[in-house]
Design an enzyme around this catalytic site. Structure first.
Site, PDB file in Angstrom:
ATOM      1  N   GLU A 159      -4.181 -16.661  12.035  1.00 55.90           N
ATOM      2  CA  GLU A 159      -3.405 -17.022  10.857  1.00 55.90           C
ATOM      3  C   GLU A 159      -2.833 -18.417  11.062  1.00 55.90           C
ATOM      4  OE1 GLU A 159      -0.145 -14.557   8.501  1.00 55.90           O
ATOM      5  OE2 GLU A 159       0.714 -15.514  10.275  1.00 55.90           O
ATOM      6  N   LYS A 180      -0.812  -3.073   5.055  1.00 55.80           N
ATOM      7  CA  LYS A 180       0.444  -2.741   4.377  1.00 55.80           C
ATOM      8  C   LYS A 180       0.273  -1.446   3.583  1.00 55.80           C
ATOM      9  CE  LYS A 180       1.694  -7.625   4.185  1.00 55.80           C
ATOM     10  NZ  LYS A 180       1.899  -8.819   3.337  1.00 55.80           N
ATOM     11  N   ARG A 238       1.963  20.390  -5.873  1.00 55.53           N
ATOM     12  CA  ARG A 238       2.603  19.093  -5.674  1.00 55.53           C
ATOM     13  C   ARG A 238       1.936  18.285  -4.576  1.00 55.53           C
ATOM     14  NH1 ARG A 238       3.291  15.229  -7.867  1.00 55.53           N
ATOM     15  NH2 ARG A 238       4.217  16.525  -9.510  1.00 55.53           N
ATOM     16  N   LYS A 294      -1.363 -14.028  14.925  1.00 55.93           N
ATOM     17  CA  LYS A 294      -0.442 -14.527  13.906  1.00 55.93           C
ATOM     18  C   LYS A 294       0.636 -15.401  14.557  1.00 55.93           C
ATOM     19  CE  LYS A 294       0.149 -11.769  10.398  1.00 55.93           C
ATOM     20  NZ  LYS A 294       0.536 -10.656   9.502  1.00 55.93           N
ATOM     21  N   ASP A 343      -2.429 -18.944   5.388  1.00 55.19           N
ATOM     22  CA  ASP A 343      -1.211 -18.250   4.977  1.00 55.19           C
ATOM     23  C   ASP A 343      -0.411 -19.077   3.972  1.00 55.19           C
ATOM     24  OD1 ASP A 343       0.825 -16.302   4.953  1.00 55.19           O
ATOM     25  OD2 ASP A 343       1.953 -17.430   6.456  1.00 55.19           O
TER      26      ASP A 343
END
Length: 281
Positions: A196, A135, A100, A167, A217
């Site tokens: 950004e 991410k 697994r 950002k 963005d």
């Protein structure tokens, strides 16, 4: 060799520890006689771009280094449904314990690579670079970044340490785009500075501040094209924000240097694998 490979043993050890618990026991596999030998065959139920073989190898090796693995595929190889990926022979308990964890790595990394390949193919012959993002699944950052490379993407920054990405919240905390970029440039850290932006006004501020990269963005196509013209090659432009597969070619045609897509690592479909065990006399 990609940085991910340096972490394989550690990642595999952590995954096995998670599965075996504090007792380090597979209580179900222990029902099988200790000396029983077996063979097993691994296939995929649908087409996929193979990725993660080194993680699977390390898993079987950490459980039982005497297991004999015969691989029929390599990372970066496109395979059809039903094609044999791997034959295994050795101690039955070890195969059952390792299966697994090994398949979890293979299904996740092959799924990442397969998804990435689809997005890269959608760009066609465009020179626009497909970028991954941060991410990623916790603990699998470098592994998924490697899988994105296998699928044809280019790695964006690996973490918070190898590039500045200023950002919205950084700008709010610092007070201005110019101030934040200036502080990054004055830090003495040799790393690219990206900002950004959410408007053409912020784009102008970032350009005037000397940003190396600028992330647009959630700009629509018209605004993206305007940004490319305004930029006039002063900085590298990256389009980002909920980019869909069917939008890639049109977005690339605006002239942006790169498109970053979080879906490569967070919207993947895990490859459906099957491993069948057969006891040996």
């Amino acid at each position: 060799m990609h940085a991910a490979f340096a972490h394989i043993k550690q990642q595999v050890a952590a995954a096995l520890a998670e599965d075996l618990g504090e007792s380090a026991q597979d209580i179900t596999a222990a029902l099988v006689p200790a000396q029983q030998r077996a063979k097993a065959r691994l296939i995929a139920r649908h087409p996929a771009l193979v990725c993660g073989t080194e993680w699977a190898k390390a898993t079987f090796e950490q459980v039982d280094p005497s297991l004999v693995l015969t691989w029929h595929v390599n990372d970066g190889e496109w395979v059809d449904a039903g094609q044999v990926w791997l034959d295994i022979e050795g101690n039955a308990r070890a195969i059952l314990t390792a299966e697994r964890t090994a398949m979890n790595f293979l299904q996740t990394l092959s799924g990442t690579a397969t998804t990435t390949l689809a997005y890269r193919a959608a760009l066609g012959d465009s020179d626009t670079v497909l970028l991954d993002t941060r991410k990623t699944l916790p603990g699998l950052r470098l592994a998924q970044k490697y899988a994105c490379q296998v699928g044809g993407a280019t790695n964006h920054r690996l973490g918070l340490y190898d590039a500045f990405l200023i950002k919205e919240n950084h700008i709010a905390a610092y007070g201005s785009i110019a101030g934040a970029v200036g502080a990054a440039k004055a830090s003495g850290i040799d790393a690219p500075v990206e900002v950004e932006v959410e408007s053409l006004d912020e784009l102008t501020q970032a350009l005037d501040a000397g940003a190396d990269w600028i992330m647009l963005d959630n700009f629509d196509l018209e605004l993206t094209a305007t940004a490319v013209a305004l930029n006039n090659s002063r900085a590298r432009l990256e389009a980002s924000g909920n980019v869909q597969l069917n939008e890639l070619a049109t977005l690339a045609a605006t002239g942006v240097d790169a498109i970053s897509v979080g879906a490569l690592t967070k919207h993947l479909r895990a490859t459906d694998l099957s491993l069948r065990v057969e006891l040996l006399p």
